[in-house]
Write an enzyme that holds these catalytic residues in place. Structure first.
Site, mmCIF file in Angstrom:
data_model
loop_
_atom_site.group_PDB
_atom_site.id
_atom_site.type_symbol
_atom_site.label_atom_id
_atom_site.label_comp_id
_atom_site.label_asym_id
_atom_site.label_seq_id
_atom_site.Cartn_x
_atom_site.Cartn_y
_atom_site.Cartn_z
ATOM 1 N N GLU A 190 0.990 -1.253 0.076
ATOM 2 C CA GLU A 190 0.030 -0.120 -0.083
ATOM 3 C C GLU A 190 0.879 1.427 -0.086
ATOM 4 O O GLU A 190 1.632 1.290 0.962
ATOM 5 C CB GLU A 190 -0.858 0.120 1.139
ATOM 6 C CG GLU A 190 -1.859 1.070 1.177
ATOM 7 C CD GLU A 190 -3.055 0.907 1.898
ATOM 8 O OE1 GLU A 190 -3.322 -0.277 2.369
ATOM 9 O OE2 GLU A 190 -3.878 1.988 2.314
ATOM 10 N N ARG A 191 0.534 2.251 -0.966
ATOM 11 C CA ARG A 191 1.556 3.457 -1.153
ATOM 12 C C ARG A 191 3.017 3.034 -1.499
ATOM 13 O O ARG A 191 4.008 3.574 -1.073
ATOM 14 C CB ARG A 191 1.369 4.380 0.115
ATOM 15 C CG ARG A 191 -0.217 4.523 0.511
ATOM 16 C CD ARG A 191 -1.143 5.033 -0.578
ATOM 17 N NE ARG A 191 -2.325 5.018 -0.274
ATOM 18 C CZ ARG A 191 -3.443 5.441 -1.322
ATOM 19 N NH1 ARG A 191 -3.078 5.473 -2.331
ATOM 20 N NH2 ARG A 191 -4.700 5.534 -0.573
ATOM 21 N N ASN A 233 -3.366 -1.521 7.702
ATOM 22 C CA ASN A 233 -4.709 -2.206 7.243
ATOM 23 C C ASN A 233 -4.396 -3.740 7.073
ATOM 24 O O ASN A 233 -3.964 -4.302 6.295
ATOM 25 C CB ASN A 233 -5.136 -1.523 5.779
ATOM 26 C CG ASN A 233 -5.154 -0.086 5.931
ATOM 27 O OD1 ASN A 233 -5.778 0.501 6.835
ATOM 28 N ND2 ASN A 233 -5.164 0.693 4.801
ATOM 29 N N LYS A 310 -3.856 -0.194 13.783
ATOM 30 C CA LYS A 310 -4.707 0.982 13.389
ATOM 31 C C LYS A 310 -6.265 0.400 13.552
ATOM 32 O O LYS A 310 -6.634 -0.473 12.950
ATOM 33 C CB LYS A 310 -4.692 1.007 11.839
ATOM 34 C CG LYS A 310 -5.566 2.046 11.084
ATOM 35 C CD LYS A 310 -5.111 2.073 9.787
ATOM 36 C CE LYS A 310 -6.163 2.718 8.894
ATOM 37 N NZ LYS A 310 -5.674 3.076 7.416
ATOM 38 N N GLU A 314 -10.435 4.729 9.322
ATOM 39 C CA GLU A 314 -10.670 4.449 7.731
ATOM 40 C C GLU A 314 -11.419 2.986 7.704
ATOM 41 O O GLU A 314 -10.966 2.222 6.566
ATOM 42 C CB GLU A 314 -9.401 4.493 6.931
ATOM 43 C CG GLU A 314 -8.876 5.895 7.058
ATOM 44 C CD GLU A 314 -7.441 5.957 6.242
ATOM 45 O OE1 GLU A 314 -6.887 5.291 5.900
ATOM 46 O OE2 GLU A 314 -7.554 7.161 5.698
ATOM 47 N N ARG A 347 -2.060 3.514 16.888
ATOM 48 C CA ARG A 347 -2.305 5.010 16.251
ATOM 49 C C ARG A 347 -2.990 5.718 16.296
ATOM 50 O O ARG A 347 -4.125 5.457 16.794
ATOM 51 C CB ARG A 347 -1.998 4.270 14.508
ATOM 52 C CG ARG A 347 -0.955 3.378 14.086
ATOM 53 C CD ARG A 347 -1.069 3.130 12.794
ATOM 54 N NE ARG A 347 -0.658 4.209 11.876
ATOM 55 C CZ ARG A 347 -1.376 4.369 10.671
ATOM 56 N NH1 ARG A 347 -2.521 4.049 10.379
ATOM 57 N NH2 ARG A 347 -0.800 5.300 9.873
ATOM 58 N N LYS A 383 0.811 10.953 13.399
ATOM 59 C CA LYS A 383 1.582 11.416 12.231
ATOM 60 C C LYS A 383 2.090 12.836 12.537
ATOM 61 O O LYS A 383 1.588 13.498 13.339
ATOM 62 C CB LYS A 383 0.495 11.438 11.239
ATOM 63 C CG LYS A 383 0.148 10.035 10.446
ATOM 64 C CD LYS A 383 -0.831 9.921 9.258
ATOM 65 C CE LYS A 383 -1.046 8.454 8.922
ATOM 66 N NZ LYS A 383 -1.918 8.694 7.704
ATOM 67 N N ASP A 388 -2.846 14.323 6.980
ATOM 68 C CA ASP A 388 -2.341 13.168 6.469
ATOM 69 C C ASP A 388 -0.857 13.394 5.373
ATOM 70 O O ASP A 388 -1.046 13.300 4.322
ATOM 71 C CB ASP A 388 -3.225 12.372 5.658
ATOM 72 C CG ASP A 388 -2.811 10.901 5.397
ATOM 73 O OD1 ASP A 388 -1.926 10.510 5.778
ATOM 74 O OD2 ASP A 388 -3.862 10.390 4.671
ATOM 75 N N GLU A 416 3.664 9.318 -0.955
ATOM 76 C CA GLU A 416 2.315 8.993 -1.375
ATOM 77 C C GLU A 416 1.931 10.349 -1.974
ATOM 78 O O GLU A 416 1.316 10.459 -2.803
ATOM 79 C CB GLU A 416 1.429 8.337 -0.196
ATOM 80 C CG GLU A 416 0.069 8.600 -0.379
ATOM 81 C CD GLU A 416 -0.872 8.117 0.764
ATOM 82 O OE1 GLU A 416 -0.128 7.988 1.921
ATOM 83 O OE2 GLU A 416 -1.992 8.285 0.638
ATOM 84 N N TRP A 566 -12.819 13.458 2.709
ATOM 85 C CA TRP A 566 -12.283 12.691 1.592
ATOM 86 C C TRP A 566 -11.996 13.701 0.207
ATOM 87 O O TRP A 566 -11.156 13.226 -0.643
ATOM 88 C CB TRP A 566 -12.752 11.473 1.085
ATOM 89 C CG TRP A 566 -12.314 10.446 2.071
ATOM 90 C CD1 TRP A 566 -11.629 10.542 3.394
ATOM 91 C CD2 TRP A 566 -12.977 9.133 2.238
ATOM 92 N NE1 TRP A 566 -11.551 9.290 3.678
ATOM 93 C CE2 TRP A 566 -12.317 8.346 3.253
ATOM 94 C CE3 TRP A 566 -13.843 8.291 1.447
ATOM 95 C CZ2 TRP A 566 -12.674 7.012 3.806
ATOM 96 C CZ3 TRP A 566 -14.239 6.987 1.810
ATOM 97 C CH2 TRP A 566 -13.749 6.419 2.919
HETATM 98 O O1 GCW Z 1 -2.910 8.576 3.922
HETATM 99 C C1 GCW Z 1 -3.422 7.266 4.200
HETATM 100 C C2 GCW Z 1 -3.200 6.254 2.871
HETATM 101 C C3 GCW Z 1 -3.638 5.003 3.343
HETATM 102 C C4 GCW Z 1 -3.162 4.658 4.792
HETATM 103 C C5 GCW Z 1 -3.508 5.841 5.884
HETATM 104 C C6 GCW Z 1 -3.111 5.427 7.115
HETATM 105 C C7 GCW Z 1 -2.431 2.413 5.528
HETATM 106 O O2 GCW Z 1 -3.876 6.899 1.948
HETATM 107 O O3 GCW Z 1 -3.152 4.126 2.343
HETATM 108 O O4 GCW Z 1 -3.524 3.296 5.087
HETATM 109 O O5 GCW Z 1 -3.138 6.670 5.420
HETATM 110 O O6 GCW Z 1 -2.062 5.930 7.483
HETATM 111 O O7 GCW Z 1 -3.496 4.185 7.909
#
Ligand code: GCW
Length: 723
Positions: A190-191, A233, A310, A314, A347, A383, A388, A416, A566
């Site tokens: 992912e990413r 995820n 997590k 999301e 997280r 973060k 984000d 990303e 979003w």
């Molecule tokens: O920035 C978003 C990303 C998701 C990511 C999420 C996260 C792993 O687009 O792909 O999921 O953050 O940090 O949980």
């Protein structure tokens, strides 16, 4: 194939010239910053030969054996001849590598203060005199310190630093220096923009790809000591016996490099792989299930690090599905891991579709009231900014606001939102800006770095996490300069007070060339690259303008997604009157989450730093900036400045040509061409779109877009990577 002797000779000569031409990188960058080619400068060579003529290397252990191997390999290649190693001390030894416990009493007492400073992972590299003879000493309290010391010495040698009178006492300021891999069990990442996951689950545990060792070496060489193998995820399957065996095989490879393995724990695992009908953290069967799972894990991986989670973010399952809190969820897992000294990293990246006010406020609102309620083997991972991983965000207001909870910094190394692996963006510049930010939570000088390293609130555990940019591309990271982001992340996790310039210079010297003219020029590219990307994507505090899903390219017009937060339109709020998100007391009041000293500055457009202007304010198109320009013109000129930034990077890169190989030169040159094309795309698409609101002409100095808005809006990228 038969080749003639003459052809063979020619290949040999070409190969030799290539090695001569570039300091280190071979095999298309596979060597990272760890390539060693022979030192040609006779004076430096002879100094190093003198120091390393005869090495006493004390003791054996898996980590010490790694250190010994690294030392032999490094010195052997740098000096063109393997060093002579001795297991027992003799008068002939010119260098000693030995832990404190095996040094003589006098030496230990002379170095007592240093040993106290370096803790369990630090090291001392010192020129000492024994019986009137000068000895180069590497020492440490523990094995891992020796390994880090060896890598440090080799790096100094690669940079041709003199070892005369050397006196280095160094130790990491942060305990958990982690990579977070967002790697799925099917090997997609992912990413991820550098190929597929390194972890070949299908062939593990029997087949241990030699690349795992190279991965561990690279990490150990910059002090990374923890890796979370799987995506946040999460997939519960990784916690089943069949996968745990595979995880154990990786842990076994990483162990001699001082790297501990962690996994992501899917909160609903008790249902998915445990056959229970609930994952309620207060349910006794669930509690029991996690306890047993922990026992199972530690049976196969005795030094397993713990879980990264997590939850209720999301769409991921979590304690809130059962009306429980983050504390209930985290503490339940922490209790299961506690008997084995495992930790839970929970997280704070949460935002809910029900809360319409301001996504930027939600993590703070949900987590800060829980300060002091988490068990002491729980860390909360935050973060760097409140939205984000945008090209620029103000620091997350949670830093400094939870004095009783260890907060882990989460940076994103994978790009990303910063051009994937085709843009050259030197991220330590971004990391440094966040780490140096003042929180004012305990008076002045209460920087984010001090929150993270635990010094501000005397925290026992401290941590930094970087979302990895590593995949199975030959050069690991896709863009060769993205290696510098992996390197730089590691260095800042070791010492968050290092300057990004220092890190850039080290990386360039270790990776490409020791030539100072090369280094000075290319360092400039790295340093300006971060501001360039901010300007061509999201200048003046704009954010979240990227296209949806894959996040590739601009999509400021997107407004039809099911969840309001979003949509890019939620963030820029452009209308006929103006643009920007009002987060002052007249708007969402997100500024109130910062210390009053800072809120006071952010609250007024006159005092708000321009780089955060539209993050905190909705302003009219003709609002006058400090330099006299009106807002519309300033935005347009900033986008243009971003494009100019990339053109400048291309110009400077031309100077690199003579110092590196043709392939190395061309690789970056071609990537810069993509970056320039995409910078213009961002500028054109965003300006044309915002112009529909401002109704104003582009100011002089801004290049006219070559397509119309409909064209940019029509672009679709169903196969953009990393999604
Ligand atoms: O920035 C978003 C990303 C998701 C990511 C999420 C996260 C792993 O687009 O792909 O999921 O953050 O940090 O949980």
């Amino acid at each position: 194939m038969n080749i003639s002797a003459a052809q063979a000779k020619l290949f040999y000569i070409i190969g030799f010239l290539l090695v001569l031409n570039s300091n280190a990188q071979s095999l298309g960058g596979y060597d990272l910053w760890l390539g060693y080619s022979k030192i040609e400068d006779p004076a430096i060579l002879s100094e190093y030969q003198k120091h390393t003529k005869s090495i006493f290397f004390d003791n054996h252990s898996p980590v010490l054996d790694t250190a010994r191997k690294e030392l032999m390999r490094g010195i052997g290649r740098l000096l063109g001849q393997p060093p002579i190693m001795h297991d027992s001390l003799s008068l002939l030894n010119t260098m000693w590598v030995s832990k404190k416990m095996n040094l003589g009493k006098d030496m230990v007492s002379a170095l007592e203060a240093d040993f106290e400073r370096i803790g369990s992972e630090g090291f001392i590299i010192k020129s000492v005199t024994v019986n009137n003879k000068s000895i180069l000493l590497i020492t440490a309290n523990e094995d891992l310190g020796i390994l880090y010391g060896v890598f440090n010495l080799l790096q100094l040698m690669k940079m041709h630093k003199s070892l005369e009178g050397i006196n280095i006492v160094d130790a990491p300021k942060i305990q958990l220096r982690m990579l977070n891999h967002w790697d799925n069990l099917d090997r997609t990442v992912e990413r991820g923009y550098a190929g597929f996951s390194l972890w070949n689950w299908q062939k593990l545990p029997e087949y241990k790809d030699p690349r795992y060792v190279d991965y561990a070496r690279a990490n150990a060489s910059i002090g990374i000591n923890a890796t979370v193998l799987t995506n946040v995820n999460a997939n519960a399957l990784v916690l089943t016996s069949a996968y745990l065996e595979k995880v154990a095989a990786l842990a076994e490879v990483f162990r001699p490099y001082g790297i501990k393995v962690y996994l992501t724990a899917r909160f609903s695992a008790p249902i998915e792989i445990g056959g229970l009908n609930t994952a309620d953290p207060l349910n006794k069967d669930v509690i029991e299930w996690w306890k047993e799972r922990a026992e199972l894990i530690y049976k196969v991986i005795p030094d397993f690090g713990g879980f990264l989670v997590k939850a209720n973010s999301e769409g991921q399952p979590g304690p809130q599905n059962y009306g429980r809190s983050h504390v209930d969820g985290a503490n339940m897992l922490a209790n299961a891991l506690r008997p084995f000294n495992g930790i839970v990293i929970w997280r704070a990246f949460v935002y809910s579709e029900e809360d319409a006010t301001d996504r930027a406020k939600q993590a703070f609102k949900e987590f800060v009231p829980y300060d002091g309620k988490f068990l002491d083997n729980v860390l909360v991972q935050v973060k760097n900014g409140p939205i984000d991983f945008q090209p620029r965000e103000p620091f997350h207001p949670m830093f400094g606001t939870m004095p009783n909870t260890p907060l882990v910094m989460e940076f994103q190394i994978t790009q990303e939102y910063l051009g994937f692996s085709s843009h050259l963006v030197f991220l330590p510049k971004l990391f440094e800006e966040v780490l140096d930010a003042e929180t004012y939570r305990k008076g002045k000088n209460a920087t984010v770095a001090k929150v993270i390293d635990g010094s501000l609130f005397n925290k026992k555990i401290s941590g930094m996490a970087g979302v990895a940019n590593i995949g199975n591309d030959l050069n690991w990271t896709g863009h060769p300069f993205a290696q510098g982001n992996w390197y730089g992340y590691g260095r800042l996790a070791w010492n968050p007070y290092l300057s990004s310039e220092t890190v850039a210079e080290e990386w360039l010297r270790l990776t490409y060339s020791n030539n100072s003219e090369f280094v000075e020029a290319v360092k400039k590219i790295m340093i300006i690259s971060r501001e360039a990307v901010v300007n061509y994507m999201t200048p003046l505090g704009l954010h979240h303008l990227m296209d949806t899903g894959h996040h590739y390219g601009p999509g400021p017009w997107v407004s039809d997604l099911s969840r309001p937060e979003w949509n890019p339109t939620y963030y820029h709020k452009a209308d006929k009157e103006g643009i920007g998100f009002d987060r002052t007391p007249s708007g969402s009041n997100a500024t109130s989450q910062y210390a009053s000293e800072i809120a006071k500055i952010f609250n007024y457009p006159e005092t708000c730093p321009e780089e955060y202007l539209l993050w905190f304010h909705h302003l009219p198109w003709d609002y006058k900036l400090k330099n006299g320009a009106i807002l519309w013109d300033a935005i347009a000129l900033k986008y243009q400045e971003g494009v100019y930034g990339v053109e400048e990077m291309i110009r400077i890169w031309e100077q690199a040509r003579t110092y590196i190989s043709v392939d190395q030169f061309n690789e970056v040159r071609m990537l810069l061409e993509i970056q320039l094309k995409e910078a213009k795309w961002w500028r054109n698409a965003c300006l044309l779109y915002f112009q529909t609101f401002s109704g104003r002409e582009l100011p002089p100095g801004v290049e006219l877009p070559d397509e119309n808005l409909e064209f940019y809006q029509s672009l679709k990228f169903p196969y953009a990577p990393g999604n």
